[in-house]
Design a protein around this motif. Structure first.
Motif, PDB file in Angstrom:
ATOM      1  N   UNK A  98       0.811  -1.218   0.000  1.00 56.18           N
ATOM      2  CA  UNK A  98       0.000   0.000   0.000  1.00 56.18           C
ATOM      3  C   UNK A  98       0.847   1.272   0.000  1.00 56.18           C
ATOM      4  N   UNK A  99       2.159   1.125   0.101  1.00 51.94           N
ATOM      5  CA  UNK A  99       3.040   2.301   0.069  1.00 51.94           C
ATOM      6  C   UNK A  99       4.085   2.114  -1.022  1.00 51.94           C
ATOM      7  N   UNK A 100       4.489   3.223  -1.615  1.00 50.17           N
ATOM      8  CA  UNK A 100       5.445   3.197  -2.725  1.00 50.17           C
ATOM      9  C   UNK A 100       6.686   3.996  -2.364  1.00 50.17           C
ATOM     10  N   UNK A 101       7.805   3.592  -2.953  1.00 48.70           N
ATOM     11  CA  UNK A 101       9.046   4.347  -2.770  1.00 48.70           C
ATOM     12  C   UNK A 101       8.802   5.781  -3.244  1.00 48.70           C
ATOM     13  N   UNK A 115      11.614   5.308   1.790  1.00 46.29           N
ATOM     14  CA  UNK A 115      12.917   5.254   1.118  1.00 46.29           C
ATOM     15  C   UNK A 115      13.300   3.849   0.662  1.00 46.29           C
ATOM     16  N   UNK A 116      12.869   2.821   1.410  1.00 45.20           N
ATOM     17  CA  UNK A 116      13.265   1.462   1.052  1.00 45.20           C
ATOM     18  C   UNK A 116      12.484   0.456   1.881  1.00 45.20           C
ATOM     19  N   UNK A 117      12.401  -0.757   1.352  1.00 47.26           N
ATOM     20  CA  UNK A 117      11.932  -1.866   2.163  1.00 47.26           C
ATOM     21  C   UNK A 117      13.039  -2.312   3.093  1.00 47.26           C
ATOM     22  N   UNK A 118      12.664  -3.029   4.113  1.00 42.49           N
ATOM     23  CA  UNK A 118      13.657  -3.524   5.060  1.00 42.49           C
ATOM     24  C   UNK A 118      14.264  -4.813   4.513  1.00 42.49           C
ATOM     25  N   UNK A 173       6.754  -1.166  -2.031  1.00 39.67           N
ATOM     26  CA  UNK A 173       7.793  -1.854  -1.266  1.00 39.67           C
ATOM     27  C   UNK A 173       7.723  -3.354  -1.532  1.00 39.67           C
ATOM     28  N   UNK A 174       6.513  -3.906  -1.560  1.00 40.66           N
ATOM     29  CA  UNK A 174       6.372  -5.356  -1.751  1.00 40.66           C
ATOM     30  C   UNK A 174       6.829  -5.801  -3.139  1.00 40.66           C
ATOM     31  N   UNK A 198      14.554   8.079  -8.141  1.00 41.66           N
ATOM     32  CA  UNK A 198      15.719   8.647  -7.445  1.00 41.66           C
ATOM     33  C   UNK A 198      15.576   8.615  -5.934  1.00 41.66           C
ATOM     34  N   UNK A 199      14.349   8.472  -5.454  1.00 42.94           N
ATOM     35  CA  UNK A 199      14.122   8.445  -4.009  1.00 42.94           C
ATOM     36  C   UNK A 199      14.481   7.108  -3.367  1.00 42.94           C
ATOM     37  N   UNK A 200      14.759   6.081  -4.179  1.00 40.53           N
ATOM     38  CA  UNK A 200      15.146   4.781  -3.637  1.00 40.53           C
ATOM     39  C   UNK A 200      16.462   4.908  -2.880  1.00 40.53           C
TER      40      UNK A 200
END
Length: 216
Positions: A98-101, A115-118, A173-174, A198-200
Motif C-alpha cells: 500500500x506504500x510506494x518508494x 525510502x526502502x523496504x527492510x 515496497x512489496x 531517485x528516491x530509492x
C-alpha cells in the motif's frame, strides 16, 4: 484505502542480549513510548548497534505494519510483544503493498518519505526467540520499511497520518521484495524502472545493481 492510524510508537538504545548462549548487541529491543522526537538523522533516544547495516539518513524511522502481527501470531501460535520487529512506528493501513518508494506522509509534526523496504536479518529471530521467523518474513514479504525525514518533528500515538504525495512511478515496497527474493527470471527492464526512482535508498540501489549484473 484503509484508515491509517498509529498502534504503537517505540524507541530504544542498543543493549547486550544472549541468544542460544551467544552474546550479541542490538538496537532491536525497543520499548513503547508516548512520543517520538524525529530528527533528520535519527530519533532522539533511539540508536542502532551496527551503523554499517542499520541507521543513516535513509533509515531513520523503521515501520512495521500492525496487520502482520495477527498473521504471525496465528502461524506461530503465540502473542507478540509491541515492537516485536524492532520498529519505531507500528501503523495500521500502511502495508508494504500500500506504500510506494517516494511517497510522502505527514505524521504529527514530522514529514516522512518512504525510502526502502527492510532487508530482513537474523536478529529478528533472536528478538522473538524463533528460528523460523526470518524465513517466513522473506517468504511473505512482510518485511516492514523505512522512512527518511524531510521535516523534523514530534509524533505522538494520537498523531494523524496524512498522505502528502503519491510517487508517480508507483513502485511498492512489496514489488521490490518480490523481484529480489522471489522472481526466478527478473527483468532488466523492471530493475531499470525501479532504479529510475531517485528516491530509492542507496542500500537497495546497490542490491538491484548487483542483481542486474548477475543476469546480464
Amino acid at each position: 484505502m484503509h484508515t491509517r492510524e498509529i498502534i504503537y510508537l517505540s524507541k530504544g538504545l542498543p543493549k547486550d542480549s544472549v541468544y542460544k548462549n551467544e552474546p550479541y548487541v542490538s538496537g532491536i529491543w525497543k520499548e513503547q513510548t508516548d512520543e517520538l522526537d524525529v530528527g533528520l538523522e535519527q530519533i532522539n533516544g533511539d540508536q542502532v548497534a551496527n551503523p554499517e547495516y542499520h541507521g543513516g539518513s535513509d533509515r531513520v524511522v523503521c515501520v512495521y505494519p500492525f496487520e502482520h502481527y495477527a498473521y504471525w501470531e496465528s502461524v506461530f501460535v503465540g502473542k507478540l510483544t509491541p515492537s516485536a520487529f524492532g520498529e519505531n512506528l507500528t501503523p495500521k493501513g500502511m502495508k508494504e503493498d500500500e506504500v510506494c518508494i517516494g511517497d510522502i506522509f505527514q505524521i504529527g509534526e514530522a514529514v516522512l518519505q518512504v525510502s526502502q523496504g527492510r532487508y530482513p536479518c537474523s536478529t529478528i529471530n533472536k528478538r522473538n526467540n524463533n528460528n523460523l521467523l526470518l524465513k517466513g518474513i522473506i517468504k511473505t514479504g512482510y518485511t516492514g520499511y523505512f522512512f527518511r525525514v524531510l521535516e523534523e518533528g514530534k509524533i505522538t500515538p494520537d498523531s494523524q497520518i496524512k498522505k502528502l504525495f503519491s510517487h508517480p512511478a508507483q513502485i511498492t515496497v512489496s514489488s521490490i521484495h518480490h523481484l529480489y527474493f522471489h522472481d526466478s527470471s527478473p527483468s532488466i527492464e523492471v530493475i531499470d524502472k525501479i532504479l529510475a526512482v531517485k528516491e530509492l535508498a542507496g542500500q537497495w540501489r546497490t542490491y538491484l545493481l548487483d542483481l542486474k549484473e548477475k543476469i546480464r
